[in-house]
Write a protein that holds these residues in place. Structure first.
Motif, mmCIF file in Angstrom:
data_model
loop_
_atom_site.group_PDB
_atom_site.id
_atom_site.type_symbol
_atom_site.label_atom_id
_atom_site.label_comp_id
_atom_site.label_asym_id
_atom_site.label_seq_id
_atom_site.Cartn_x
_atom_site.Cartn_y
_atom_site.Cartn_z
ATOM 1 N N LEU A 87 -6.539 3.450 -13.412
ATOM 2 C CA LEU A 87 -5.267 4.093 -13.084
ATOM 3 C C LEU A 87 -4.764 4.940 -14.240
ATOM 4 N N ASN A 88 -4.796 4.391 -15.452
ATOM 5 C CA ASN A 88 -4.329 5.146 -16.613
ATOM 6 C C ASN A 88 -5.166 6.399 -16.836
ATOM 7 N N SER A 89 -6.486 6.271 -16.667
ATOM 8 C CA SER A 89 -7.365 7.426 -16.858
ATOM 9 C C SER A 89 -7.054 8.522 -15.852
ATOM 10 N N ARG A 90 -6.894 8.128 -14.593
ATOM 11 C CA ARG A 90 -6.614 9.132 -13.559
ATOM 12 C C ARG A 90 -5.215 9.710 -13.704
ATOM 13 N N LYS A 121 -4.292 13.298 -5.759
ATOM 14 C CA LYS A 121 -4.850 12.512 -4.662
ATOM 15 C C LYS A 121 -5.771 11.420 -5.196
ATOM 16 N N ASP A 122 -6.588 11.726 -6.209
ATOM 17 C CA ASP A 122 -7.468 10.718 -6.816
ATOM 18 C C ASP A 122 -6.653 9.570 -7.390
ATOM 19 N N PHE A 123 -5.580 9.917 -8.084
ATOM 20 C CA PHE A 123 -4.732 8.886 -8.684
ATOM 21 C C PHE A 123 -4.091 8.019 -7.607
ATOM 22 N N GLN A 124 -3.568 8.656 -6.551
ATOM 23 C CA GLN A 124 -2.891 7.893 -5.508
ATOM 24 C C GLN A 124 -3.856 7.007 -4.744
ATOM 25 N N ASN A 125 -5.073 7.507 -4.513
ATOM 26 C CA ASN A 125 -6.077 6.680 -3.831
ATOM 27 C C ASN A 125 -6.405 5.435 -4.648
ATOM 28 N N GLU A 184 -3.572 -1.791 -5.059
ATOM 29 C CA GLU A 184 -2.566 -2.609 -4.382
ATOM 30 C C GLU A 184 -3.217 -3.525 -3.346
ATOM 31 N N LYS A 185 -4.247 -3.035 -2.655
ATOM 32 C CA LYS A 185 -4.971 -3.885 -1.711
ATOM 33 C C LYS A 185 -5.681 -5.019 -2.454
ATOM 34 N N TYR A 186 -6.258 -4.691 -3.588
ATOM 35 C CA TYR A 186 -6.972 -5.711 -4.361
ATOM 36 C C TYR A 186 -6.019 -6.788 -4.858
ATOM 37 N N GLN A 187 -4.790 -6.393 -5.181
ATOM 38 C CA GLN A 187 -3.831 -7.356 -5.720
ATOM 39 C C GLN A 187 -3.476 -8.444 -4.712
ATOM 40 N N ILE A 188 -3.565 -8.161 -3.413
ATOM 41 C CA ILE A 188 -3.322 -9.190 -2.399
ATOM 42 C C ILE A 188 -4.316 -10.332 -2.595
ATOM 43 N N TYR A 189 -5.570 -9.983 -2.779
ATOM 44 C CA TYR A 189 -6.599 -10.994 -3.044
ATOM 45 C C TYR A 189 -6.356 -11.684 -4.386
#
Length: 772
Positions: free
Chosen positions: A238-241, A275-279, A285-290
């Motif tokens: 995330l920081n890189s993007r 768009k790359d950053f938002q994706n 966020e999906k991974y954080q559910i797990y």
């Protein structure tokens, strides 16, 4: 929050237009919601079958439905095509196996192996050990663990760790050795923050021939460590993007329109980077559910969560005196006194600054300090402060202030900056800087939920609809630096722009208007008297007359004579927790709130004016309810709420929330007094005051900032305030019908507002949730 549909404005018009514009996509969204609902219901049914010991045939039937629903859900969301998501979610058998293993272990220290235990002990060192657990542990190991988890070892754990390692080396393979090793695992993770070493000890347990409870826990803990490492990798991505997106925007900004082909090419390059950053952010966020599900089994009590969190720049927890400001009038007097006495610097950010006597007098005071040479940074949000943010409506006041060389003024995320990017993500049109940051002379700090308008600073006896809110006042250079850095994160953001220097507005002389507002308020605040001027300007005379007439109606407004800034302050440990807006990578607040909820052993208290539960928040509260933790939620009713759309979403969900979170009690203000305070109390040991609401806007879209405080005295006071609010509130309640559906006993339908028909109408549009 954003919308006030009860009063017609451009925002109400915008939302009506947007609603009709997206109705075309309603069917698809509704279909997706049906798929997701089926998936969630199937998962709950399978879990219930496991917990209740249902017959094998019934368990297999609900398992098949769960797997079918899961497959359909993954196909509809594209999760199966995401390399970061594949094979990550824990299976139901893993969840059940972990819960059984955790519940079978009698913990011997204040750090429970899992939040799934129903123990309600006080957690005072090893004395929290139950009698049965003490009998199952060899006396030598009991003594070693008591030493390991003592206060002294928390500061210097090496001697106790070495003793325990020596004990392990003398033991033969078996349950006692596994238990001792597992204590080492926890100690290295919690006391040393060394997950690599903890994982190496976990591997020793998991590699033993036995297949007992400690092997199960070791394997799950290894999965938790792997997930933690994956989270760190996500943050790096995330920081890189984010940096790549920022650099791309800088290239576009510095390119002249004379080089039109280059300018356009660089703009589309910027859109691609965005768009790359938002994706990446959406996938994380999906991974954080797990991750939340896995990490919850190894949650720490709130005091330990506080200790382990590392703020952005501070080295650790900071001890200082903190004053909880409950009174609206005190909140204004505190701000006025600090600004009036500022000598070196002022840093201010507010979501909403109204063009009333309070907003204009504060801007006038900033103008006065600018003339004195004080360095000033001032930022407002374009959505919240529309009457000052937009040209020809009030931006001339900001332009006037920005003329001084020692003053920087910016507007966060004006709509024109999202004319095209909104097509990439609709949330960008509502993204705001919701921070409330107030720093004076690099030493004094105010953080809380209050904006700048009469609604936040008048006694309810003078204004019955005045908000109920909180601030904390702090005098500490490290905390001031933390707040200033959080301010700069958004101030330097690509979405923060300087006021337009309109040719027509430059003709407008507003300096004298700001002086009039300042002089009127200052006279009233300092001495309780009214200001009069001999200025021949009829416009100024008219303004002074209206200002004085307004202030004369505030009979319960005090003045600064003998005012003590730090009366009733409390020594506390404090940390600042922040999150970026949609355009930035950080979201520490949500992460830590989930940790606090998962770690709570006794009680969770939440006060939030807007409640639109995200999946992460709802899952965490469900886990707390499964541990039998009492939860109190205080919020607004349709009558007291100033925001229709969040109230509509709450109206849609509240009965299911009470059903799915059975230890939860919901209280609402039933009358004119409006709630705006955002506060949390966990186990009576950690309290939070700030800007963060329990909704999608705060979790996913807006910049937010909170003060997290560890102090029994402070949290006791904050808790007492919230409980006092519940005592003058109404409680929502339900009953469960024979078919299992929740039915209202007392709820929003008993507290109808004038716009209640609109609340019911919009409650059918659940697909609006992510932008509320």
């Amino acid at each position: 929050m954003l919308i006030k549909i009860s009063n017609f404005s451009w925002k109400g018009l915008f939302w009506l237009i947007m609603t009709f514009a997206v109705l075309a996509g309603h069917c698809q969204a509704a279909n997706q919601q049906t798929i997701e609902s089926r998936y969630n219901a199937a998962y709950k049914a399978y879990q219930m079958a496991l917990k209740s010991g249902a017959p094998d045939a019934q368990t297999q039937a609900v398992l098949k439905e769960y797997l079918d629903a899961k497959k359909l859900y993954e196909q509809s969301t594209g999760l199966t095509d995401d390399p970061y998501q594949s094979n990550q979610s824990p299976s139901s058998s893993e969840i059940s196996q972990t819960a059984q293993a955790v519940q079978s272990i009698q913990c011997t220290d204040p750090i429970q192996s899992s939040g799934n235990s129903n123990q309600q002990s006080s957690y005072k060192g090893s004395s929290a050990t139950s009698k049965s657990s003490s009998e199952n542990i060899p006396p030598e190991l009991q003594a070693l663990l008591a030493d390991l988890w003592s206060q002294n070892s928390r500061k210097n754990p090496e001697p106790a760790l070495q003793k325990l390692e020596n004990y392990v080396s003398r033991q033969n393979i078996g349950p006692v050795k596994d238990q001792a090793i597992y204590e080492l695992v926890k100690a290295y993770e919690i006391l040393k923050n060394d997950k690599k070493k903890a994982a190496s000890w976990c591997n020793q347990i998991s590699s033993t021939p036995a297949n007992g409870k400690y092997q199960t826990l070791a394997n799950l803990r290894l999965k938790y460590y792997a997930a933690s490492e994956q989270c760190e990798q996500w943050k790096y991505t995330l920081n890189s993007r984010y940096l790549s997106m920022q650099a791309s925007f800088a290239d576009f900004s510095k390119t002249s329109w004379l080089l039109f082909p280059v300018k356009i090419t660089r703009y589309f390059s910027y859109l691609g980077k965005m768009k790359d950053f938002q994706n990446a952010k959406d996938d994380y966020e999906k991974y954080q559910i797990y991750y939340d599900e896995v990490a919850a089994y190894f949650s720490l009590p709130p005091a330990y969560v506080f200790d382990k969190f590392k703020p952005v720049t501070a080295d650790g927890e900071i001890g200082t005196n903190v004053r909880l400001i409950e009174s609206n009038v005190d909140a204004w007097l505190t701000r006025w006194k600090l600004l009036s006495e500022a000598k070196k610097s002022i840093t201010i950010q507010y979501f909403m600054v109204e063009k009333d006597i309070f907003g204009l007098s504060l801007t006038g005071l900033l103008q006065k300090k600018a003339r004195e040479g004080v360095k000033i940074k001032f930022m407002i949000d374009a959505r919240g402060s529309q009457n000052l943010a937009y040209p020809y409506f009030g931006q001339q006041f900001l332009q006037e202030l920005s003329k001084y060389p020692n003053v920087e003024v910016k507007i966060f995320n004006p709509i024109k900056s999202d004319v095209l990017t909104v097509f990439i993500d609709l949330k960008k049109i509502v993204a705001s800087n919701h921070d409330k940051i107030f720093v004076v002379d690099g030493e004094y700090v105010i953080n809380g939920g209050r904006n700048i308008s009469k609604d936040w600073y008048l006694d309810p006896l003078d204004l019955p609809t005045a908000y109920r809110d909180y601030d904390v006042l702090i005098k500490n250079t490290e905390i001031a630096e933390e707040l200033s850095n959080a301010f700069d994160d958004e101030f330097q953001e690509i979405k923060a722009e300087e006021p337009d220097n309109s040719f027509f507005e430059d003709w407008t002389e507003v300096s004298k208007e700001l002086d009039a507002a300042y002089n009127t308020m200052n006279s009233f605040v300092q001495t309780g008297s009214f200001f009069n001027s001999s200025d021949p300007d009829s416009n100024i005379a008219s303004l002074l007359k209206s200002y004085n007439a307004e202030l004369a109606g505030y009979k319960h407004f005090l003045n600064l004579q003998n005012y003590d800034l730090f009366c009733n302050s409390i020594p506390c440990k404090i940390k600042i927790i922040e999150k970026n807006s949609l355009s930035g990578p950080r979201n520490d607040i949500t992460d830590q709130l989930v940790n606090f909820i998962d770690g709570a052993r006794k009680e969770i208290i939440i006060q939030s004016p807007y409640v639109v539960l995200t999946q992460r928040a709802e899952n965490a509260l469900k886990r707390a309810a499964a541990r039998k933790i009492p939860i109190i939620l205080h919020t607004n009713s349709p009558i007291s709420s100033d925001e229709m759309l969040p109230q509509a979403m709450f109206y849609r969900d509240w009965k299911e929330i009470l059903k799915d979170i059975p230890t939860l009690r919901i209280f609402v203000f039933p009358g004119e007094r409006r709630l705006h305070g955002k506060a949390f109390v966990f186990d009576g040991t950690v309290g939070i005051v700030g800007t963060y609401n329990m909704d999608y806007l705060s979790e996913d879209v807006n910049a937010e900032i909170v003060s997290c405080i560890k102090s029994a005295d402070f949290t006791s006071k904050l808790r007492a305030d919230i409980i006092a609010d519940t005592s003058v509130s109404k409680e929502y309640s339900i009953k469960i019908a024979p078919d299992g559906t929740p039915q209202e006993v007392f709820g929003p339908d008993d507290l109808k507002s004038n716009n209640f028909w609109m609340i019911k109408l919009f409650s059918n549009m659940g697909w609006l949730k992510p932008i509320l």
